[in-house]
Design a protein around this motif. Structure first.
Motif, PDB file in Angstrom:
ATOM      1  N   GLN A 307       3.614  10.273  -1.567  1.00 24.45           N
ATOM      2  CA  GLN A 307       2.519  10.629  -0.621  1.00 24.45           C
ATOM      3  C   GLN A 307       1.620  11.732  -1.166  1.00 24.45           C
ATOM      4  OE1 GLN A 307       2.395   8.302   1.346  1.00 24.45           O
ATOM      5  NE2 GLN A 307       4.425   7.745   2.067  1.00 24.45           N
ATOM      6  N   ASP A 345       3.668   5.265  -3.087  1.00 23.24           N
ATOM      7  CA  ASP A 345       2.481   5.251  -2.218  1.00 23.24           C
ATOM      8  C   ASP A 345       1.914   6.668  -2.251  1.00 23.24           C
ATOM      9  OD1 ASP A 345       3.236   2.703  -1.404  1.00 23.24           O
ATOM     10  OD2 ASP A 345       4.015   3.360   0.534  1.00 23.24           O
ATOM     11  N   SER A 379      -6.214   8.039   6.872  1.00 22.92           N
ATOM     12  CA  SER A 379      -6.898   7.461   8.025  1.00 22.92           C
ATOM     13  C   SER A 379      -6.218   8.018   9.275  1.00 22.92           C
ATOM     14  CB  SER A 379      -6.749   5.934   7.946  1.00 22.92           C
ATOM     15  OG  SER A 379      -7.068   5.315   9.162  1.00 22.92           O
TER      16      SER A 379
HETATM   17  N1  SAH Z   1       8.250   3.886   5.424  1.00 21.92           N
HETATM   18  C1  SAH Z   1       7.466   3.976   4.261  1.00 21.92           C
HETATM   19  C2  SAH Z   1       5.998   3.771   4.477  1.00 21.92           C
HETATM   20  C3  SAH Z   1       5.496   2.737   5.378  1.00 21.92           C
HETATM   21  S1  SAH Z   1       3.769   2.749   5.611  1.00 21.92           S
HETATM   22  C4  SAH Z   1       7.637   5.376   3.669  1.00 21.92           C
HETATM   23  O1  SAH Z   1       7.966   6.311   4.357  1.00 21.92           O
HETATM   24  O2  SAH Z   1       7.346   5.522   2.512  1.00 21.92           O
HETATM   25  C5  SAH Z   1       3.172   2.403   3.983  1.00 21.92           C
HETATM   26  C6  SAH Z   1       2.292   3.464   3.419  1.00 21.92           C
HETATM   27  O3  SAH Z   1       1.079   3.562   4.145  1.00 21.92           O
HETATM   28  C7  SAH Z   1       2.837   4.872   3.449  1.00 21.92           C
HETATM   29  O4  SAH Z   1       3.740   5.123   2.434  1.00 21.92           O
HETATM   30  C8  SAH Z   1       1.596   5.712   3.315  1.00 21.92           C
HETATM   31  O5  SAH Z   1       1.274   5.955   1.971  1.00 21.92           O
HETATM   32  C9  SAH Z   1       0.520   4.835   3.933  1.00 21.92           C
HETATM   33  N2  SAH Z   1       0.065   5.371   5.216  1.00 21.92           N
HETATM   34  C10 SAH Z   1       0.779   5.541   6.335  1.00 21.92           C
HETATM   35  N3  SAH Z   1       0.027   6.103   7.296  1.00 21.92           N
HETATM   36  C11 SAH Z   1      -1.201   6.306   6.765  1.00 21.92           C
HETATM   37  C12 SAH Z   1      -2.415   6.865   7.251  1.00 21.92           C
HETATM   38  N4  SAH Z   1      -2.500   7.351   8.475  1.00 21.92           N
HETATM   39  N5  SAH Z   1      -3.489   6.891   6.413  1.00 21.92           N
HETATM   40  C13 SAH Z   1      -3.391   6.413   5.163  1.00 21.92           C
HETATM   41  N6  SAH Z   1      -2.279   5.872   4.657  1.00 21.92           N
HETATM   42  C14 SAH Z   1      -1.182   5.822   5.438  1.00 21.92           C
END
Ligand code: SAH
Ligand code: SF4
Ligand code: F3S
Length: 482
Positions: A307, A345, A379
């Motif tokens: 992240q 991610d 977002s």
């Molecule tokens: N459970 C997984 C992630 C699921 S969501 C974990 O914890 O790694 C998949 C990805 O979407 C996340 O890892 C994050 O990078 C992205 N994500 C989640 N919420 C977001 C947001 N509000 N804005 C942008 N990206 C987001």
């Protein structure tokens, strides 16, 4: 906190029939068309939905034109994901003008987040069903048949659909998803998932094992165990995880954690590859790494989303680890499973992210050299802690520039990782015919890299050793060797 679910049958809509009863076909002739968006869990859930509806006499179709029931399994993770769904729903509504008996329904996270708003205010759908209410689908469809609009968005503390055999819609017959947990208790401040999927629950290990075994016996050669945070899997007879601390020592001793579940599934057959997603840096244990190292068919690939590379931002995100902790986990992976691929991610432009924070993310990427990555601009999502407490204060053009910078660096890293594989031989499970040429097949290495090679007499669903001779940005090119 769990959101209260409601089952709405709007009295005002009584009699607002979609089609006169005579136009409703008997359920044995009816067909459902399902489109899935978002994460792998949604794709897995769609197979559960197809299974539940097949018990009710619905066949599945891939042709929208044939469908009596059109379902969108939706994602709310970013605003853009929801906009995509709204556009698709508008298309469906255009079709419905000439086919008024067609039922349009929304499943998944957007259903849970918006509830009856999709019916009452946006007037886009007939049916809204949240992720824990799929067993109720036959009744809800029945309500729509009777001229009502139907909503069930009740979240559950127990539902895992553990007893439902998913109706496999992935045509390759080689790879399949198996859900092991539902929901998420992590409460990362940016994330909508705890609100749309509810509390974390683990599925009975017997049902996970039996499903994977049955898949193997019917010819599948790879299962991916799914959960938002697979490392927090914990079975002790059902219920929410937080109750675990109240159990007796004896009960605790009978519990099954993720490393144990992974090993149990690995023991089905050396010919059944096992993958899993997603790992959480806070919870990934050395025990899990040792299981991967021990079994050649537990794939050397870990999706470990970082992240951000800044500890200050990670704290604001409530991720539960620092950059030092994350790097230590990376070192442990490299130490225990040499050659293991790692993907990530990354979110750029989270609230208050400075240029220095951004540089730390780039530094982390240089440290790990991810072969695969998914990168997003932050977002803001309604009702999350970040939305309620922090300001989305990184300007859009800065988010865009930072995203471009991390994408550029990621491409360099991915090219480096691909080039490392050239000249080496990997075991590849053949998944299908290459999109570019019917004379070529494709499959994946244990490290999750796609390899393409000449077809010759090789069969889908078998293993071959492929010598990698070249690579493009996303694909390895090679030939089968003995
Ligand atoms: N459970 C997984 C992630 C699921 S969501 C974990 O914890 O790694 C998949 C990805 O979407 C996340 O890892 C994050 O990078 C992205 N994500 C989640 N919420 C977001 C947001 N509000 N804005 C942008 N990206 C987001
Ligand atoms: Fe969202 Fe965090 Fe749960 Fe992943 S671990 S689903 S990012 S709350
Ligand atoms: Fe999207 Fe829901 Fe998955 S928000 S990422 S479909 S859990």
């Amino acid at each position: 906190m769990l959101k209260e679910g409601i089952k709405v049958v709007d009295e005002n809509r009584q009699g607002e029939a979609l089609a006169p009863p005579s136009a409703i076909k008997s359920s044995s002739e009816r067909k459902v068309y399902i489109e899935s968006y978002g994460c792998q869990m949604n794709f897995a859930d769609s197979e559960v939905v197809a299974s539940i509806l097949s018990q009710d006499g619905f066949g599945t179709t891939k042709e929208l034109a044939e469908a009596d029931l059109v379902l969108l399994n939706t994602c709310s993770i970013r605003d853009k994901a929801e906009q995509t769904i709204r556009k698709r729903l508008s298309n469906f509504n255009t079709i419905k003008k000439n086919k008024p008996e067609m039922i349009i329904g929304v499943l998944g996270c957007m259903a849970e987040r918006l509830k009856s708003q999709l019916i009452d205010q946006e007037k886009l759908v007939d049916l809204v069903v949240g992720p824990d209410a799929y067993r109720d689908l036959p009744n809800l469809v029945n309500e729509v048949d009777n001229g009502q609009k139907a909503v069930n968005v009740i979240l559950s503390k127990e539902e895992t659909y553990g007893d439902i055999v998913p109706k496999r819609t992935n045509e390759n017959g080689v790879t399949a998803f198996v859900s092991i947990t539902r929901g998420c208790d992590n409460m990362c401040t940016f994330c909508v998932v705890p609100f749309t999927r509810g509390r974390e629950r683990s599925r009975d290990p017997e049902s996970v094992y039996n499903e994977a075994k049955q898949l193997f016996e019917s010819g599948y050669r790879e299962v991916t165990l799914l959960g938002q945070n697979v490392d927090s899997y914990l079975w002790y007879g059902g219920g929410l995880k937080k109750e675990f601390k109240n159990l007796s020592e004896e009960e605790k001793a009978k519990s099954v954690n993720f490393a144990q579940l992974l090993e149990k599934v690995a023991q089905i057959s050396p010919l059944l590859r096992v993958r899993f997603s997603t790992s959480h840096p806070q919870d990934l244990t050395d025990d899990v790494l040792h299981v991967i190292a021990k079994y050649h068919h537990v794939c050397s690939y870990i999706h470990l989303p970082v992240q951000s590379g800044s500890s200050r931002i990670l704290k604001l995100m409530n991720r539960g680890y620092t950059k030092e902790w994350y790097k230590e986990r990376i070192d442990a992976i490299n130490r225990i499973i040499p050659g293991c691929a790692i993907s990530t991610d990354i979110i750029v432009g989270f609230c208050t992210e400075t240029e220095d924070d951004h540089q730390e993310t780039l530094e982390m990427m240089r440290y790990v050299k991810y072969g695969l990555g998914y990168m997003f601009k932050y977002s803001e999502r309604p009702n999350t802690v970040a939305q309620r407490k922090f300001k989305d204060d990184v300007p859009e053009d800065t988010k865009q520039r930072r995203l471009e910078e991390i994408i550029r660096l990621h491409r360099e890293n991915a090219a480096f990782r691909n080039s490392e594989m050239v000249g080496k031989t990997f075991e590849v499970l053949i998944e299908g015919v290459s999109k570019k040429s019917d004379q070529e097949l494709f499959g994946r290495t244990p490290q999750n890299a796609v390899a393409v090679f000449p077809k010759e007499n090789h069969k889908i669903g078998t293993y071959v050793n492929v010598l990698i001779e070249d690579c493009t940005t996303g694909t390895l090119l090679g030939k089968v060797v003995n």
